[in-house]
Design a protein around this motif. Sequence first.
Motif, short mmCIF file in Angstrom:
data_model
loop_
_atom_site.label_atom_id
_atom_site.label_comp_id
_atom_site.label_asym_id
_atom_site.label_seq_id
_atom_site.Cartn_x
_atom_site.Cartn_y
_atom_site.Cartn_z
N LYS A 164 -31.39 -18.18 -3.39
CA LYS A 164 -30.48 -19.65 -3.63
C LYS A 164 -30.51 -20.28 -1.84
O LYS A 164 -30.54 -20.11 -1.38
N ARG A 193 -30.31 -25.83 -2.70
CA ARG A 193 -29.19 -26.99 -2.90
C ARG A 193 -29.29 -28.00 -1.77
O ARG A 193 -28.80 -27.82 -0.38
N SER A 246 -29.99 -27.60 -7.18
CA SER A 246 -28.29 -27.94 -7.35
C SER A 246 -28.17 -29.10 -6.15
O SER A 246 -28.95 -30.07 -5.74
N SER A 247 -27.20 -28.67 -5.50
CA SER A 247 -26.87 -29.36 -5.17
C SER A 247 -26.03 -29.16 -3.20
O SER A 247 -24.65 -27.93 -3.99
#
Length: 331
Positions: free
Chosen positions: A225, A167, A114-115
Motif C-alpha cells: 500500500k 492511496r 484508494s485514498s
Amino acid sequence: MKILITGASGFIGSFIVEEALKRGFETWAAVRKSSSKKYLQDERIRFIELDFSSQEKLEQQLKDCHFDYVVHAAGATKCLHQEDFFRINTEGTKRLVNALLTLQMPLKRFVYISSLSIMGAIREQQPYEEIRETDEAKPNTAYGKSKLEAEEFLSTLSSPFPYIILRPTGVYGPRERDYFMQIHSIKNHIDFAVGFQRQDITFVYVTDVVQAVFLAMEKGETGRKYFLSDGEVYQSSEFSNLVHQELGRPWWIRITAPIWLLRVITWCGDYMGRMSGKMTVLNNDKFNILRQRNWRCDIEPARKELGFEPQVRLAEGVRRSIEWYKANKWI
C-alpha cells in the motif's frame, strides 16, 4: 498486453486510459450506459459495460475477456446517502474481484485506487507528523470507511491475488471538479477557508497518480500500500494564493469561518440534500474533510520501492489546471 480500466470516464480514469494508449496497451475502458465518453474519444479505446451491482452479471460480462492488468479506479466520492458509499466503493470492489477470481483470470497486477482519507484525522497534535502506513487507520468519513473496507477485503483473500493499493492525497488537475469549485469561487471574488488552527495540506497532480499506477504494475509487490503526494506540504492559503495569481489577481474577499459555523452549514446541506434528493457539496462527510488539520503523508515507500518521483509541484499544477479550465471555457 491488455489492460482494463474501471471508472474510465472519470477524472483519474480518463488520464489512465490516455497513458495506457501511449504505452501501447490494448486498452479497455469500463463504463456504464450513462457514462460520458467526452474524454474517451481515441478510436483505439475498446469499451465494455460493467454492472458492479451483481457478481453474476460481472462474470457474464467478463467471461470472454482476458486482461493482464486491471486498474480499479471506479468509485464514488460523493453520495446522497452514506450507505451508497459502501454499496459502490466496498461491495462493487468485492464483486469485481470475486468475479475475476471465479473466472480464474491470470492477472499480473490489480491496482486499486484508494485514498489517504482511509486514515482519518490522526497525528493531529502540532507539530504535525507524516501519516505512515504503520499507523492505525481511523477514517472519519463514510467515503474513507468504504475505501478502507475494500482494502481490508483485498487483504483477507485466501487465494493468491496480485493486488496493490495506491492511496493518493487530494488529486487535482484538468477536468477535476471539486478543487475547481474553489477556483470558480476565487474567480467570483470569494475565497473561503475553515478553522483558525494551522492546517497542513498535501496535493498530487493527476499525471503523477497515473505515473504511480504504471510503476505499481511494473514493480509493486502484492499486498503493498502506497501513499501518494507531490512530496511537499502546504498551508491552506497557498492553493488560493496560486489560483489568485494565475487568474490575474482579481479583487477578492477572504473569509475564514469557525469550525462550529461549518458544522451548521454542512448539517443544513445534508438535510436539504435528503429533502431534495440532490447531492450538496457541503455535507457531513465534507465537514470532516475540511476540519481535518493534518494531511501530511509518507511517500518514501513509493519512492524507494516503485521509483515514484512526483513531476508536478503545486505552482505548476495550478498553472496547467487553470490554463485548461480557461481553454475549455469552465472559467
